[in-house]
Design a protein around this motif. Structure first.
Motif, PDB file in Angstrom:
ATOM      1  N   GLU A  21       0.835  -1.210   0.000  1.00  0.00           N
ATOM      2  CA  GLU A  21       0.000   0.000   0.000  1.00  0.00           C
ATOM      3  C   GLU A  21       0.871   1.261   0.000  1.00  0.00           C
ATOM      4  O   GLU A  21       0.641   2.195  -0.775  1.00  0.00           O
ATOM      5  N   ILE A  22       1.881   1.279   0.856  1.00  0.00           N
ATOM      6  CA  ILE A  22       2.779   2.439   0.937  1.00  0.00           C
ATOM      7  C   ILE A  22       3.547   2.596  -0.373  1.00  0.00           C
ATOM      8  O   ILE A  22       3.695   3.714  -0.886  1.00  0.00           O
ATOM      9  N   GLU A  23       4.021   1.508  -0.917  1.00  0.00           N
ATOM     10  CA  GLU A  23       4.763   1.538  -2.181  1.00  0.00           C
ATOM     11  C   GLU A  23       3.910   2.129  -3.308  1.00  0.00           C
ATOM     12  O   GLU A  23       4.368   2.975  -4.066  1.00  0.00           O
ATOM     13  N   THR A  24       2.663   1.695  -3.409  1.00  0.00           N
ATOM     14  CA  THR A  24       1.825   2.134  -4.527  1.00  0.00           C
ATOM     15  C   THR A  24       1.344   3.580  -4.390  1.00  0.00           C
ATOM     16  O   THR A  24       1.143   4.244  -5.393  1.00  0.00           O
ATOM     17  N   VAL A  25       1.175   4.092  -3.168  1.00  0.00           N
ATOM     18  CA  VAL A  25       0.778   5.492  -3.038  1.00  0.00           C
ATOM     19  C   VAL A  25       1.978   6.437  -3.113  1.00  0.00           C
ATOM     20  O   VAL A  25       1.800   7.646  -3.266  1.00  0.00           O
ATOM     21  N   SER A  26       3.189   5.880  -3.025  1.00  0.00           N
ATOM     22  CA  SER A  26       4.385   6.709  -2.996  1.00  0.00           C
ATOM     23  C   SER A  26       5.149   6.751  -4.315  1.00  0.00           C
ATOM     24  O   SER A  26       5.871   7.706  -4.579  1.00  0.00           O
ATOM     25  N   TYR A  27       5.026   5.705  -5.113  1.00  0.00           N
ATOM     26  CA  TYR A  27       5.748   5.635  -6.386  1.00  0.00           C
ATOM     27  C   TYR A  27       4.768   5.706  -7.540  1.00  0.00           C
ATOM     28  O   TYR A  27       3.618   5.297  -7.427  1.00  0.00           O
ATOM     29  N   GLN A  28       5.278   6.159  -8.683  1.00  0.00           N
ATOM     30  CA  GLN A  28       4.447   6.332  -9.873  1.00  0.00           C
ATOM     31  C   GLN A  28       4.432   5.065 -10.719  1.00  0.00           C
ATOM     32  O   GLN A  28       5.482   4.492 -10.996  1.00  0.00           O
ATOM     33  N   GLY A  29       3.267   4.636 -11.163  1.00  0.00           N
ATOM     34  CA  GLY A  29       3.098   3.568 -12.145  1.00  0.00           C
ATOM     35  C   GLY A  29       3.969   2.353 -11.944  1.00  0.00           C
ATOM     36  O   GLY A  29       3.966   1.731 -10.885  1.00  0.00           O
ATOM     37  N   GLU A  30       4.749   2.007 -12.980  1.00  0.00           N
ATOM     38  CA  GLU A  30       5.584   0.804 -12.964  1.00  0.00           C
ATOM     39  C   GLU A  30       6.789   0.930 -12.056  1.00  0.00           C
ATOM     40  O   GLU A  30       7.523  -0.036 -11.857  1.00  0.00           O
ATOM     41  N   GLU A  31       7.011   2.113 -11.518  1.00  0.00           N
ATOM     42  CA  GLU A  31       8.112   2.324 -10.587  1.00  0.00           C
ATOM     43  C   GLU A  31       7.880   1.525  -9.296  1.00  0.00           C
ATOM     44  O   GLU A  31       8.821   1.073  -8.652  1.00  0.00           O
ATOM     45  N   ALA A  32       6.630   1.316  -8.923  1.00  0.00           N
ATOM     46  CA  ALA A  32       6.277   0.602  -7.691  1.00  0.00           C
ATOM     47  C   ALA A  32       6.432  -0.907  -7.876  1.00  0.00           C
ATOM     48  O   ALA A  32       6.107  -1.455  -8.923  1.00  0.00           O
ATOM     49  N   ALA A  33       6.921  -1.560  -6.839  1.00  0.00           N
ATOM     50  CA  ALA A  33       7.025  -3.019  -6.838  1.00  0.00           C
ATOM     51  C   ALA A  33       5.645  -3.636  -6.664  1.00  0.00           C
ATOM     52  O   ALA A  33       4.771  -3.064  -6.011  1.00  0.00           O
ATOM     53  N   THR A  34       5.464  -4.813  -7.222  1.00  0.00           N
ATOM     54  CA  THR A  34       4.205  -5.533  -7.051  1.00  0.00           C
ATOM     55  C   THR A  34       4.130  -6.120  -5.643  1.00  0.00           C
ATOM     56  O   THR A  34       5.141  -6.244  -4.944  1.00  0.00           O
ATOM     57  N   CYS A  35       2.936  -6.514  -5.257  1.00  0.00           N
ATOM     58  CA  CYS A  35       2.745  -7.150  -3.957  1.00  0.00           C
ATOM     59  C   CYS A  35       3.569  -8.437  -3.874  1.00  0.00           C
ATOM     60  O   CYS A  35       4.157  -8.739  -2.838  1.00  0.00           O
ATOM     61  N   GLU A  36       3.638  -9.168  -4.980  1.00  0.00           N
ATOM     62  CA  GLU A  36       4.399 -10.418  -5.017  1.00  0.00           C
ATOM     63  C   GLU A  36       5.892 -10.165  -4.803  1.00  0.00           C
ATOM     64  O   GLU A  36       6.558 -10.909  -4.087  1.00  0.00           O
ATOM     65  N   LYS A  37       6.416  -9.108  -5.433  1.00  0.00           N
ATOM     66  CA  LYS A  37       7.839  -8.774  -5.250  1.00  0.00           C
ATOM     67  C   LYS A  37       8.118  -8.395  -3.800  1.00  0.00           C
ATOM     68  O   LYS A  37       9.132  -8.798  -3.227  1.00  0.00           O
ATOM     69  N   ILE A  38       7.230  -7.620  -3.217  1.00  0.00           N
ATOM     70  CA  ILE A  38       7.417  -7.218  -1.822  1.00  0.00           C
ATOM     71  C   ILE A  38       7.383  -8.436  -0.909  1.00  0.00           C
ATOM     72  O   ILE A  38       8.235  -8.591  -0.030  1.00  0.00           O
ATOM     73  N   ALA A  39       6.432  -9.337  -1.128  1.00  0.00           N
ATOM     74  CA  ALA A  39       6.353 -10.560  -0.314  1.00  0.00           C
ATOM     75  C   ALA A  39       7.637 -11.376  -0.446  1.00  0.00           C
ATOM     76  O   ALA A  39       8.166 -11.876   0.556  1.00  0.00           O
ATOM     77  N   LYS A  40       8.139 -11.501  -1.661  1.00  0.00           N
ATOM     78  CA  LYS A  40       9.372 -12.271  -1.883  1.00  0.00           C
ATOM     79  C   LYS A  40      10.557 -11.622  -1.189  1.00  0.00           C
ATOM     80  O   LYS A  40      11.390 -12.305  -0.585  1.00  0.00           O
ATOM     81  N   ARG A  41      10.642 -10.309  -1.242  1.00  0.00           N
ATOM     82  CA  ARG A  41      11.751  -9.600  -0.591  1.00  0.00           C
ATOM     83  C   ARG A  41      11.699  -9.773   0.926  1.00  0.00           C
ATOM     84  O   ARG A  41      12.733  -9.923   1.574  1.00  0.00           O
ATOM     85  N   ILE A  42      10.511  -9.772   1.489  1.00  0.00           N
ATOM     86  CA  ILE A  42      10.368  -9.959   2.940  1.00  0.00           C
ATOM     87  C   ILE A  42      10.805 -11.364   3.338  1.00  0.00           C
ATOM     88  O   ILE A  42      11.575 -11.539   4.288  1.00  0.00           O
ATOM     89  N   THR A  43      10.316 -12.369   2.629  1.00  0.00           N
ATOM     90  CA  THR A  43      10.626 -13.746   3.030  1.00  0.00           C
ATOM     91  C   THR A  43      12.048 -14.155   2.672  1.00  0.00           C
ATOM     92  O   THR A  43      12.664 -14.928   3.409  1.00  0.00           O
ATOM     93  N   THR A  44      12.579 -13.623   1.578  1.00  0.00           N
ATOM     94  CA  THR A  44      13.915 -14.029   1.132  1.00  0.00           C
ATOM     95  C   THR A  44      15.023 -13.349   1.914  1.00  0.00           C
ATOM     96  O   THR A  44      16.049 -13.970   2.195  1.00  0.00           O
ATOM     97  N   TYR A  45      14.842 -12.071   2.254  1.00  0.00           N
ATOM     98  CA  TYR A  45      15.930 -11.324   2.897  1.00  0.00           C
ATOM     99  C   TYR A  45      15.384 -10.361   3.957  1.00  0.00           C
ATOM    100  O   TYR A  45      15.427  -9.151   3.794  1.00  0.00           O
ATOM    101  N   PRO A  46      14.873 -10.918   5.071  1.00  0.00           N
ATOM    102  CA  PRO A  46      14.312 -10.048   6.117  1.00  0.00           C
ATOM    103  C   PRO A  46      15.343  -9.078   6.713  1.00  0.00           C
ATOM    104  O   PRO A  46      14.968  -7.985   7.141  1.00  0.00           O
TER     105      PRO A  46
END
Length: 165
Positions: A21-46
């Motif tokens: 939610e924070i990513e999408t309201v803060s970055y423009q269009g394709e600049e924002a990471a998808t929810c899936e990318k964010i989930a992967k980043r959290i689980t892969t490299y906390p």
């Protein structure tokens, strides 16, 4: 305005949707990471995904990956392809604060704590790409300008910077 009632911690899987939610309201269009990318980043490299909370609500975060050879224009790294948690270099993908809290030193608090964490993890350097308007901000933290990036992520012009630890 400096907050003194904040908490800094590693992101957890249950934080994914708030971070998205924070990513999408803060970055423009394709600049924002998808929810899936964010989930992967959290689980892969906390260790590389730090959030800041005020009164139990996440208001901003920094996320990253680590590697031994940095190629800033490599878009696949945003999917953590080539990520090695023991890599000597850290690459920041997002530094983001919810618009309601921007201009209140939150990104400075985050960045100072993040740099300390990367030093504790014995990283040699931190890399990032930023827009031209943010070059001076990162220079205040000791980052040095490298060059205009070959990346055109989100259709924008980016600038590469590095901080030696």
């Amino acid at each position: 305005m400096i907050f003194d009632n904040y908490t800094i911690r590693s992101a957890r899987p249950e934080d994914t949707h708030r971070c998205f939610e924070i990513e999408t309201v803060s970055y423009q269009g394709e600049e924002a990471a998808t929810c899936e990318k964010i989930a992967k980043r959290i689980t892969t490299y906390p260790d590389g995904f730090m959030v800041i909370e005020i009164d139990g609500q996440i208001i901003g975060f920094i996320n990253s990956g680590s590697c031994d050879q940095v190629i800033m224009s490599d878009e696949s790294f945003k999917e953590l392809i080539g990520h090695d948690p023991n890599g000597k270099h850290n690459v920041i993908m997002s530094v983001v604060v919810h618009p309601d809290f921007q201009g209140k030193s939150i990104s400075s608090i985050l960045m100072h704590n993040y740099i300390l964490r990367m030093r504790k993890l014995q990283k040699e350097s931190i890399y990032l790409m930023c827009s031209e308007q943010n070059i001076a901000l990162y220079e205040k933290f000791g980052f040095r300008y490298q060059k205009e990036s070959d990346s055109s992520h989100g259709g924008m012009s980016w600038h590469e910077m590095v901080l030696s630890l």
